[in-house]
Design a protein around this motif. Structure first.
Motif, short mmCIF file in Angstrom:
data_model
loop_
_atom_site.label_atom_id
_atom_site.label_comp_id
_atom_site.label_asym_id
_atom_site.label_seq_id
_atom_site.Cartn_x
_atom_site.Cartn_y
_atom_site.Cartn_z
N GLY A 201 -41.63 75.16 -2.75
CA GLY A 201 -40.59 75.26 -1.73
C GLY A 201 -39.30 75.85 -2.29
O GLY A 201 -38.47 76.35 -1.54
N LYS A 202 -39.15 75.78 -3.64
CA LYS A 202 -37.93 76.31 -4.27
C LYS A 202 -38.27 77.45 -5.23
O LYS A 202 -37.61 78.47 -5.27
CB LYS A 202 -37.23 75.19 -5.06
N HIS A 255 -38.20 81.22 2.30
CA HIS A 255 -36.87 80.88 2.80
C HIS A 255 -36.90 80.61 4.30
O HIS A 255 -36.28 79.66 4.78
CB HIS A 255 -35.88 82.04 2.55
N HIS A 258 -38.15 77.26 5.00
CA HIS A 258 -37.15 76.26 4.64
C HIS A 258 -36.08 76.16 5.73
O HIS A 258 -35.76 75.07 6.20
CB HIS A 258 -36.52 76.62 3.29
N SER A 261 -36.82 74.23 8.85
CA SER A 261 -37.12 72.80 8.61
C SER A 261 -38.61 72.55 8.45
O SER A 261 -39.13 71.51 8.87
CB SER A 261 -36.59 71.92 9.75
N PRO A 263 -40.26 73.09 5.14
CA PRO A 263 -40.35 73.53 3.75
C PRO A 263 -41.81 73.63 3.31
O PRO A 263 -42.62 72.77 3.66
CB PRO A 263 -39.61 72.46 2.97
#
Ligand code: AMP
Ligand code: GLY
Length: 424
Positions: A201-202, A255, A258, A261, A263
Protein backbone atom coordinates in the motif's frame (compact mmCIF):
# COMPACT_ATOMS: atom_id res chain seq x y z
CA UNK A 1 6.45 -20.80 10.20
CA UNK A 2 3.23 -22.55 9.28
CA UNK A 3 1.83 -21.39 5.96
CA UNK A 4 -1.53 -22.15 4.35
CA UNK A 5 -2.17 -21.73 0.62
CA UNK A 6 -5.71 -21.40 -0.68
CA UNK A 7 -6.56 -22.79 -4.10
CA UNK A 8 -6.01 -25.81 -6.30
CA UNK A 9 -4.59 -24.64 -9.63
CA UNK A 10 -1.26 -24.45 -11.40
CA UNK A 11 -0.63 -21.02 -9.88
CA UNK A 12 -1.06 -22.44 -6.39
CA UNK A 13 1.22 -25.39 -7.17
CA UNK A 14 3.92 -22.98 -8.36
CA UNK A 15 3.49 -20.84 -5.23
CA UNK A 16 3.51 -23.90 -2.96
CA UNK A 17 6.63 -25.22 -4.69
CA UNK A 18 8.46 -21.93 -4.22
CA UNK A 19 7.25 -21.39 -0.64
CA UNK A 20 8.25 -24.95 0.30
CA UNK A 21 11.86 -24.12 -0.59
CA UNK A 22 12.04 -21.41 2.08
CA UNK A 23 14.10 -22.30 5.15
CA UNK A 24 11.55 -20.30 7.16
CA UNK A 25 8.77 -22.80 6.51
CA UNK A 26 8.19 -25.65 8.93
CA UNK A 27 4.84 -26.81 7.66
CA UNK A 28 2.86 -26.03 4.54
CA UNK A 29 -0.86 -26.69 4.08
CA UNK A 30 -3.13 -26.23 1.08
CA UNK A 31 -6.92 -25.86 0.96
CA UNK A 32 -7.83 -27.82 -1.05
CA UNK A 33 -4.62 -28.25 -3.10
CA UNK A 34 -4.21 -30.98 -5.73
CA UNK A 35 -2.07 -34.12 -6.22
CA UNK A 36 0.87 -32.00 -7.42
CA UNK A 37 0.66 -29.65 -4.45
CA UNK A 38 0.51 -32.76 -2.23
CA UNK A 39 4.17 -33.35 -3.19
CA UNK A 40 5.12 -30.29 -1.11
CA UNK A 41 2.17 -29.57 1.22
CA UNK A 42 -0.49 -31.27 3.29
CA UNK A 43 -3.77 -30.92 1.42
CA UNK A 44 -6.97 -30.27 3.39
CA UNK A 45 -10.49 -31.25 2.33
CA UNK A 46 -11.66 -27.62 2.43
CA UNK A 47 -12.73 -25.76 -0.72
CA UNK A 48 -11.23 -22.35 -1.55
CA UNK A 49 -14.55 -20.57 -0.98
CA UNK A 50 -15.29 -22.12 2.43
CA UNK A 51 -14.02 -19.04 4.22
CA UNK A 52 -15.43 -19.97 7.64
CA UNK A 53 -13.82 -23.41 7.61
CA UNK A 54 -10.49 -22.04 6.39
CA UNK A 55 -10.49 -19.46 9.17
CA UNK A 56 -11.30 -22.10 11.80
CA UNK A 57 -8.42 -24.21 10.56
CA UNK A 58 -6.01 -21.27 10.54
CA UNK A 59 -6.99 -20.37 14.11
CA UNK A 60 -6.77 -23.89 15.48
CA UNK A 61 -3.47 -24.68 13.74
CA UNK A 62 -2.02 -21.24 14.55
CA UNK A 63 -1.14 -20.56 10.92
CA UNK A 64 1.42 -17.73 10.64
CA UNK A 65 0.55 -16.72 7.10
CA UNK A 66 -2.27 -17.56 4.67
CA UNK A 67 -1.70 -16.96 0.96
CA UNK A 68 -4.79 -16.65 -1.23
CA UNK A 69 -4.52 -17.91 -4.82
CA UNK A 70 -7.85 -17.30 -6.56
CA UNK A 71 -9.91 -14.10 -6.79
CA UNK A 72 -13.25 -15.40 -5.53
CA UNK A 73 -12.38 -15.62 -1.80
CA UNK A 74 -10.72 -12.18 -2.01
CA UNK A 75 -13.76 -10.59 -3.62
CA UNK A 76 -15.92 -12.34 -0.97
CA UNK A 77 -13.88 -10.74 1.82
CA UNK A 78 -11.62 -13.48 3.19
CA UNK A 79 -8.92 -10.95 4.06
CA UNK A 80 -11.33 -8.85 6.14
CA UNK A 81 -12.51 -11.98 7.98
CA UNK A 82 -8.96 -13.11 8.75
CA UNK A 83 -7.85 -9.67 9.89
CA UNK A 84 -10.83 -9.43 12.26
CA UNK A 85 -9.71 -12.75 13.75
CA UNK A 86 -6.13 -11.46 14.15
CA UNK A 87 -4.75 -13.76 11.44
CA UNK A 88 -2.12 -12.75 8.90
CA UNK A 89 -3.20 -13.15 5.30
CA UNK A 90 -1.72 -12.13 1.95
CA UNK A 91 -4.20 -10.38 -0.35
CA UNK A 92 -6.37 -7.27 -0.69
CA UNK A 93 -9.50 -6.54 1.36
CA UNK A 94 -12.94 -6.94 -0.15
CA UNK A 95 -13.07 -3.19 -0.90
CA UNK A 96 -9.68 -3.27 -2.65
CA UNK A 97 -10.52 -6.50 -4.52
CA UNK A 98 -13.15 -4.51 -6.41
CA UNK A 99 -10.31 -3.79 -8.85
CA UNK A 100 -10.97 -7.27 -10.21
CA UNK A 101 -14.49 -7.80 -8.85
CA UNK A 102 -15.99 -4.92 -10.82
CA UNK A 103 -14.88 -3.85 -14.27
CA UNK A 104 -17.11 -0.78 -13.96
CA UNK A 105 -15.35 0.24 -10.73
CA UNK A 106 -11.93 -0.14 -12.34
CA UNK A 107 -12.74 1.69 -15.56
CA UNK A 108 -14.26 4.60 -13.62
CA UNK A 109 -11.37 4.73 -11.14
CA UNK A 110 -8.74 4.77 -13.90
CA UNK A 111 -10.63 7.45 -15.77
CA UNK A 112 -10.99 9.62 -12.67
CA UNK A 113 -7.26 9.42 -12.00
CA UNK A 114 -6.21 9.85 -15.64
CA UNK A 115 -4.56 6.41 -15.94
CA UNK A 116 -4.23 5.34 -19.57
CA UNK A 117 -7.14 3.07 -20.60
CA UNK A 118 -9.37 2.36 -23.59
CA UNK A 119 -12.44 4.59 -23.93
CA UNK A 120 -15.59 2.92 -22.62
CA UNK A 121 -19.27 3.21 -21.87
CA UNK A 122 -21.09 1.56 -18.98
CA UNK A 123 -24.60 0.32 -19.69
CA UNK A 124 -27.07 -0.75 -17.01
CA UNK A 125 -29.91 -2.17 -19.13
CA UNK A 126 -30.32 -4.18 -22.31
CA UNK A 127 -32.20 -1.31 -23.88
CA UNK A 128 -29.35 1.12 -23.20
CA UNK A 129 -26.82 -1.43 -24.51
CA UNK A 130 -28.77 -2.00 -27.74
CA UNK A 131 -29.08 1.72 -28.40
CA UNK A 132 -25.37 2.32 -27.88
CA UNK A 133 -24.29 -0.71 -29.93
CA UNK A 134 -26.30 0.33 -32.96
CA UNK A 135 -24.41 3.61 -33.24
CA UNK A 136 -20.87 2.58 -32.25
CA UNK A 137 -18.39 1.20 -34.79
CA UNK A 138 -16.91 -2.31 -34.58
CA UNK A 139 -14.85 -4.10 -33.35
CA UNK A 140 -15.83 -3.54 -29.75
CA UNK A 141 -15.15 -5.36 -26.48
CA UNK A 142 -17.97 -6.38 -24.16
CA UNK A 143 -17.23 -7.04 -20.50
CA UNK A 144 -19.64 -8.28 -17.87
CA UNK A 145 -19.10 -6.11 -14.79
CA UNK A 146 -18.58 -8.84 -12.19
CA UNK A 147 -16.60 -12.07 -11.95
CA UNK A 148 -17.38 -14.59 -14.67
CA UNK A 149 -14.70 -17.29 -14.27
CA UNK A 150 -12.58 -15.66 -16.97
CA UNK A 151 -15.41 -15.89 -19.53
CA UNK A 152 -16.92 -12.44 -19.19
CA UNK A 153 -14.97 -10.71 -21.98
CA UNK A 154 -15.89 -10.96 -25.67
CA UNK A 155 -14.20 -9.20 -28.54
CA UNK A 156 -16.96 -8.57 -31.11
CA UNK A 157 -16.10 -8.02 -34.77
CA UNK A 158 -19.70 -7.58 -35.91
CA UNK A 159 -22.73 -5.78 -34.58
CA UNK A 160 -25.01 -8.84 -34.66
CA UNK A 161 -22.54 -10.77 -32.49
CA UNK A 162 -22.31 -7.87 -30.03
CA UNK A 163 -26.11 -7.68 -29.83
CA UNK A 164 -26.35 -11.43 -29.29
CA UNK A 165 -23.66 -11.46 -26.57
CA UNK A 166 -25.09 -8.51 -24.69
CA UNK A 167 -28.55 -10.12 -24.80
CA UNK A 168 -27.18 -13.31 -23.31
CA UNK A 169 -25.42 -11.36 -20.57
CA UNK A 170 -28.16 -8.88 -19.70
CA UNK A 171 -31.37 -10.75 -20.51
CA UNK A 172 -30.51 -14.46 -20.24
CA UNK A 173 -28.17 -13.69 -17.30
CA UNK A 174 -25.53 -16.24 -18.32
CA UNK A 175 -23.24 -14.74 -15.68
CA UNK A 176 -26.03 -14.04 -13.16
CA UNK A 177 -25.79 -10.68 -11.38
CA UNK A 178 -22.25 -10.21 -12.74
CA UNK A 179 -24.01 -9.10 -15.93
CA UNK A 180 -26.27 -6.45 -14.38
CA UNK A 181 -23.94 -3.88 -15.86
CA UNK A 182 -21.75 -4.22 -18.93
CA UNK A 183 -18.71 -2.25 -20.02
CA UNK A 184 -18.56 -1.64 -23.76
CA UNK A 185 -15.05 -0.58 -24.62
CA UNK A 186 -12.75 0.42 -27.43
CA UNK A 187 -10.90 -2.49 -29.04
CA UNK A 188 -7.14 -2.09 -28.78
CA UNK A 189 -4.58 -3.89 -30.88
CA UNK A 190 -0.97 -4.40 -29.95
CA UNK A 191 1.07 -6.67 -27.71
CA UNK A 192 -0.12 -7.78 -24.30
CA UNK A 193 2.04 -8.03 -21.23
CA UNK A 194 1.34 -8.93 -17.61
CA UNK A 195 3.10 -6.83 -14.99
CA UNK A 196 2.65 -8.07 -11.44
CA UNK A 197 3.73 -6.04 -8.42
CA UNK A 198 3.84 -6.72 -4.73
CA UNK A 199 2.62 -3.80 -2.68
CA UNK A 200 1.90 -3.14 0.97
CA UNK A 201 0.00 0.00 0.00
CA UNK A 202 3.04 2.27 0.48
CA UNK A 203 5.96 0.55 -1.22
CA UNK A 204 5.81 -1.28 -4.55
CA UNK A 205 8.10 -4.12 -5.62
CA UNK A 206 7.57 -4.79 -9.31
CA UNK A 207 8.10 -8.36 -10.55
CA UNK A 208 9.64 -9.25 -13.90
CA UNK A 209 7.20 -8.94 -16.81
CA UNK A 210 5.52 -12.06 -18.13
CA UNK A 211 3.37 -12.89 -21.08
CA UNK A 212 0.54 -15.36 -21.39
CA UNK A 213 -1.27 -16.87 -24.35
CA UNK A 214 -5.01 -16.36 -24.03
CA UNK A 215 -6.23 -18.00 -27.23
CA UNK A 216 -6.71 -21.75 -27.46
CA UNK A 217 -4.81 -22.44 -30.65
CA UNK A 218 -1.49 -21.70 -32.31
CA UNK A 219 -1.11 -18.29 -33.99
CA UNK A 220 -3.61 -16.87 -31.48
CA UNK A 221 -6.61 -18.50 -33.12
CA UNK A 222 -9.71 -19.93 -31.44
CA UNK A 223 -11.57 -18.85 -28.32
CA UNK A 224 -10.13 -17.09 -25.27
CA UNK A 225 -9.03 -19.38 -22.44
CA UNK A 226 -7.65 -18.92 -18.94
CA UNK A 227 -4.18 -19.10 -20.50
CA UNK A 228 -2.48 -21.78 -22.61
CA UNK A 229 1.08 -20.97 -21.64
CA UNK A 230 3.36 -18.20 -20.45
CA UNK A 231 6.91 -17.02 -20.40
CA UNK A 232 9.18 -14.53 -18.67
CA UNK A 233 10.99 -12.20 -19.24
CA UNK A 234 9.39 -10.28 -22.11
CA UNK A 235 11.95 -8.86 -24.51
CA UNK A 236 9.88 -6.04 -25.97
CA UNK A 237 9.41 -4.55 -22.51
CA UNK A 238 12.57 -2.47 -22.30
CA UNK A 239 13.75 -0.96 -18.98
CA UNK A 240 12.54 2.40 -20.28
CA UNK A 241 9.10 0.99 -21.03
CA UNK A 242 9.02 -0.64 -17.59
CA UNK A 243 9.78 2.73 -15.96
CA UNK A 244 6.87 4.21 -17.84
CA UNK A 245 4.55 1.36 -16.82
CA UNK A 246 5.52 1.75 -13.18
CA UNK A 247 5.53 5.56 -13.13
CA UNK A 248 2.41 6.17 -15.19
CA UNK A 249 0.27 3.14 -14.38
CA UNK A 250 1.24 1.07 -11.33
CA UNK A 251 2.19 3.85 -8.87
CA UNK A 252 -0.82 6.04 -9.82
CA UNK A 253 -3.14 3.03 -9.40
CA UNK A 254 -1.84 2.25 -5.91
CA UNK A 255 -2.25 5.95 -5.05
CA UNK A 256 -5.73 6.01 -6.56
CA UNK A 257 -6.77 3.07 -4.38
CA UNK A 258 -5.36 4.80 -1.33
CA UNK A 259 -7.18 8.06 -2.04
CA UNK A 260 -10.38 6.12 -2.63
CA UNK A 261 -10.12 4.67 0.91
CA UNK A 262 -9.38 1.23 -0.46
CA UNK A 263 -5.68 0.85 0.36
CA UNK A 264 -4.23 -2.03 -1.63
CA UNK A 265 -2.09 -4.78 -0.13
CA UNK A 266 -1.17 -7.94 -1.99
CA UNK A 267 -0.18 -8.66 -5.54
CA UNK A 268 -1.49 -6.27 -8.17
CA UNK A 269 -1.63 -7.80 -11.64
CA UNK A 270 -1.85 -5.31 -14.49
CA UNK A 271 -2.92 -6.73 -17.84
CA UNK A 272 -1.53 -4.18 -20.28
CA UNK A 273 -1.78 -3.58 -24.01
CA UNK A 274 1.24 -1.98 -25.63
CA UNK A 275 -0.62 -0.36 -28.51
CA UNK A 276 0.41 2.19 -31.13
CA UNK A 277 -1.53 4.73 -29.06
CA UNK A 278 0.53 3.96 -25.95
CA UNK A 279 0.40 1.55 -23.05
CA UNK A 280 -3.12 1.01 -21.74
CA UNK A 281 -4.69 -0.98 -18.93
CA UNK A 282 -6.83 -3.87 -20.17
CA UNK A 283 -7.59 -5.16 -16.72
CA UNK A 284 -6.45 -5.48 -13.15
CA UNK A 285 -6.43 -8.74 -11.25
CA UNK A 286 -6.03 -8.84 -7.50
CA UNK A 287 -4.07 -12.11 -7.38
CA UNK A 288 -1.18 -13.85 -9.06
CA UNK A 289 -1.71 -14.68 -12.75
CA UNK A 290 -2.23 -18.21 -13.95
CA UNK A 291 -0.12 -19.40 -15.79
CA UNK A 292 2.26 -16.39 -15.48
CA UNK A 293 3.10 -17.40 -11.91
CA UNK A 294 4.61 -20.68 -13.09
CA UNK A 295 7.52 -19.11 -15.05
CA UNK A 296 7.80 -16.27 -12.52
CA UNK A 297 8.28 -18.63 -9.57
CA UNK A 298 10.87 -20.55 -11.55
CA UNK A 299 12.81 -17.37 -12.22
CA UNK A 300 12.50 -15.93 -8.71
CA UNK A 301 15.80 -16.35 -6.89
CA UNK A 302 14.87 -14.56 -3.63
CA UNK A 303 13.03 -16.38 -0.89
CA UNK A 304 9.36 -15.53 -1.48
CA UNK A 305 8.27 -15.90 2.15
CA UNK A 306 9.90 -12.70 3.53
CA UNK A 307 8.42 -10.84 0.54
CA UNK A 308 4.89 -12.06 1.21
CA UNK A 309 5.28 -11.37 4.93
CA UNK A 310 6.61 -7.85 4.27
CA UNK A 311 3.51 -7.08 2.21
CA UNK A 312 1.24 -8.26 5.02
CA UNK A 313 3.20 -6.43 7.73
CA UNK A 314 3.68 -3.29 5.63
CA UNK A 315 7.45 -3.55 5.76
CA UNK A 316 8.20 -3.83 2.08
CA UNK A 317 10.47 -0.78 2.31
CA UNK A 318 12.86 -2.84 4.45
CA UNK A 319 13.25 -5.68 1.94
CA UNK A 320 16.32 -6.03 -0.29
CA UNK A 321 15.69 -5.75 -4.06
CA UNK A 322 14.18 -8.93 -5.47
CA UNK A 323 16.69 -11.22 -7.19
CA UNK A 324 15.90 -13.13 -10.39
CA UNK A 325 17.54 -15.83 -12.46
CA UNK A 326 18.46 -14.21 -15.76
CA UNK A 327 17.56 -17.39 -17.57
CA UNK A 328 14.12 -17.33 -19.21
CA UNK A 329 11.33 -19.71 -18.19
CA UNK A 330 8.54 -21.15 -20.32
CA UNK A 331 5.29 -22.82 -19.24
CA UNK A 332 3.26 -24.98 -21.63
CA UNK A 333 -0.27 -25.78 -20.48
CA UNK A 334 -1.87 -29.14 -21.32
CA UNK A 335 -5.66 -29.00 -21.40
CA UNK A 336 -8.40 -31.60 -21.32
CA UNK A 337 -10.77 -32.59 -24.10
CA UNK A 338 -13.47 -30.01 -24.70
CA UNK A 339 -11.63 -27.09 -23.03
CA UNK A 340 -12.61 -24.26 -22.73
CA UNK A 341 -16.32 -24.79 -23.56
CA UNK A 342 -16.96 -28.06 -21.68
CA UNK A 343 -13.83 -29.75 -20.35
CA UNK A 344 -14.10 -33.48 -19.81
CA UNK A 345 -12.78 -34.83 -16.52
CA UNK A 346 -11.73 -38.23 -15.24
CA UNK A 347 -9.18 -39.12 -17.95
CA UNK A 348 -6.22 -40.97 -16.50
CA UNK A 349 -2.89 -39.18 -16.86
CA UNK A 350 -0.01 -41.46 -17.70
CA UNK A 351 3.71 -40.92 -17.91
CA UNK A 352 6.13 -40.91 -14.98
CA UNK A 353 6.51 -37.16 -14.98
CA UNK A 354 2.89 -36.38 -14.30
CA UNK A 355 2.46 -38.62 -11.30
CA UNK A 356 5.69 -38.46 -9.37
CA UNK A 357 8.27 -35.79 -8.79
CA UNK A 358 10.83 -37.94 -10.66
CA UNK A 359 13.17 -35.87 -12.77
CA UNK A 360 11.87 -32.59 -11.37
CA UNK A 361 14.42 -29.98 -10.44
CA UNK A 362 14.66 -26.30 -9.60
CA UNK A 363 14.54 -25.53 -13.30
CA UNK A 364 12.02 -28.07 -14.47
CA UNK A 365 8.60 -28.78 -12.97
CA UNK A 366 5.30 -30.33 -13.92
CA UNK A 367 2.85 -28.06 -12.13
CA UNK A 368 -0.55 -29.63 -11.59
CA UNK A 369 -3.63 -27.51 -12.31
CA UNK A 370 -6.77 -29.58 -12.92
CA UNK A 371 -5.84 -32.99 -11.53
CA UNK A 372 -7.31 -35.30 -8.90
CA UNK A 373 -6.57 -38.68 -7.39
CA UNK A 374 -9.02 -41.46 -8.23
CA UNK A 375 -8.34 -45.03 -7.13
CA UNK A 376 -4.71 -44.00 -6.60
CA UNK A 377 -4.44 -42.80 -10.17
CA UNK A 378 -3.97 -39.19 -11.24
CA UNK A 379 -6.87 -38.12 -13.47
CA UNK A 380 -7.91 -34.90 -15.16
CA UNK A 381 -10.32 -32.82 -13.06
CA UNK A 382 -10.53 -29.52 -14.92
CA UNK A 383 -9.84 -27.67 -18.14
CA UNK A 384 -6.22 -26.74 -17.61
CA UNK A 385 -4.59 -29.95 -16.41
CA UNK A 386 -0.82 -29.45 -16.18
CA UNK A 387 1.65 -26.60 -16.71
CA UNK A 388 5.01 -27.97 -17.77
CA UNK A 389 7.56 -25.32 -16.87
CA UNK A 390 11.25 -25.13 -17.67
CA UNK A 391 14.06 -22.62 -17.22
CA UNK A 392 17.17 -22.74 -19.37
CA UNK A 393 19.99 -20.64 -20.81
CA UNK A 394 17.81 -19.26 -23.62
CA UNK A 395 14.21 -19.43 -24.82
CA UNK A 396 14.94 -22.13 -27.43
CA UNK A 397 16.40 -24.45 -24.77
CA UNK A 398 13.63 -23.73 -22.27
CA UNK A 399 11.02 -24.45 -24.95
CA UNK A 400 12.76 -27.64 -25.94
CA UNK A 401 12.92 -28.83 -22.35
CA UNK A 402 9.23 -28.08 -21.73
CA UNK A 403 7.99 -29.62 -24.99
CA UNK A 404 10.17 -32.73 -24.59
CA UNK A 405 8.44 -33.32 -21.27
CA UNK A 406 4.97 -32.59 -22.70
CA UNK A 407 5.54 -35.42 -25.17
CA UNK A 408 6.19 -37.84 -22.31
CA UNK A 409 2.83 -37.17 -20.65
CA UNK A 410 -0.43 -38.43 -22.04
CA UNK A 411 -4.14 -38.53 -21.36
CA UNK A 412 -7.09 -39.02 -23.65
CA UNK A 413 -7.99 -35.73 -25.35
CA UNK A 414 -4.81 -33.91 -24.22
CA UNK A 415 -4.23 -30.67 -26.10
CA UNK A 416 -1.55 -27.98 -26.03
CA UNK A 417 -0.30 -25.11 -28.15
CA UNK A 418 2.94 -25.76 -29.99
CA UNK A 419 4.00 -22.12 -30.31
CA UNK A 420 4.52 -20.98 -26.71
CA UNK A 421 7.56 -18.66 -26.60
CA UNK A 422 8.27 -19.40 -30.28
CA UNK A 423 9.77 -16.63 -32.44
CA UNK A 424 9.97 -14.08 -29.67
P1 AMP B 1 -9.64 -9.02 -19.48
O1 AMP B 1 -10.19 -10.13 -18.62
O2 AMP B 1 -10.31 -7.71 -19.31
O3 AMP B 1 -8.15 -8.95 -19.50
O4 AMP B 1 -9.87 -9.53 -20.94
C1 AMP B 1 -9.41 -10.78 -21.40
C2 AMP B 1 -8.69 -10.62 -22.70
O5 AMP B 1 -9.54 -9.97 -23.64
C3 AMP B 1 -7.45 -9.73 -22.63
O6 AMP B 1 -6.33 -10.39 -22.18
C4 AMP B 1 -7.34 -9.30 -24.09
O7 AMP B 1 -6.76 -10.34 -24.87
C5 AMP B 1 -8.78 -9.13 -24.48
N1 AMP B 1 -9.20 -7.73 -24.27
C6 AMP B 1 -9.74 -7.19 -23.16
N2 AMP B 1 -9.98 -5.88 -23.32
C7 AMP B 1 -9.59 -5.57 -24.57
C8 AMP B 1 -9.57 -4.37 -25.34
N3 AMP B 1 -10.06 -3.22 -24.89
N4 AMP B 1 -9.07 -4.44 -26.59
C9 AMP B 1 -8.60 -5.61 -27.10
N5 AMP B 1 -8.59 -6.77 -26.43
C10 AMP B 1 -9.08 -6.76 -25.18
N1 GLY C 1 -3.41 -15.40 -17.16
C1 GLY C 1 -4.56 -14.61 -16.96
C2 GLY C 1 -5.03 -14.50 -15.59
O1 GLY C 1 -4.43 -14.98 -14.66
O2 GLY C 1 -6.06 -13.87 -15.41
Amino acid sequence: MKILIIGSGGREHALAWKISQSPLVKKLYAAPGNPGIAQVAECLPIAANEIGKIKEFALSEKIDLTVVGPEQPLVSGIVDEFRKAGLKIFGPTKAAAELEGSKVFTRELLKRFGISSPSFKVVASLDEAMKYLTKVSMPIVLKADGLASGKGVTVCEHKDIALDVVTRIMKDKIFGDSGNKVVIEEFLSGQEVSVLSLTDGKTIAVLEPARDYKRLMDDNKGPNTGGMGAYSPVKFVTPKMMDKIVGEIIVPTVHAMHSSSRPYQGVLYAGLMVSPAGIKVLEYNVRFGDPETQPLMMRLKSDIVPLLMAVVEQKLDRIKPIEWHNEPAVCVVMTSKGYPASPRTGDEITGQLANRPTGQTKDFQVFHAGTALKDEKVVTSGGRVLGITARAKDFASARQKAYDAVKQISFDGAFYRTDIAKNI
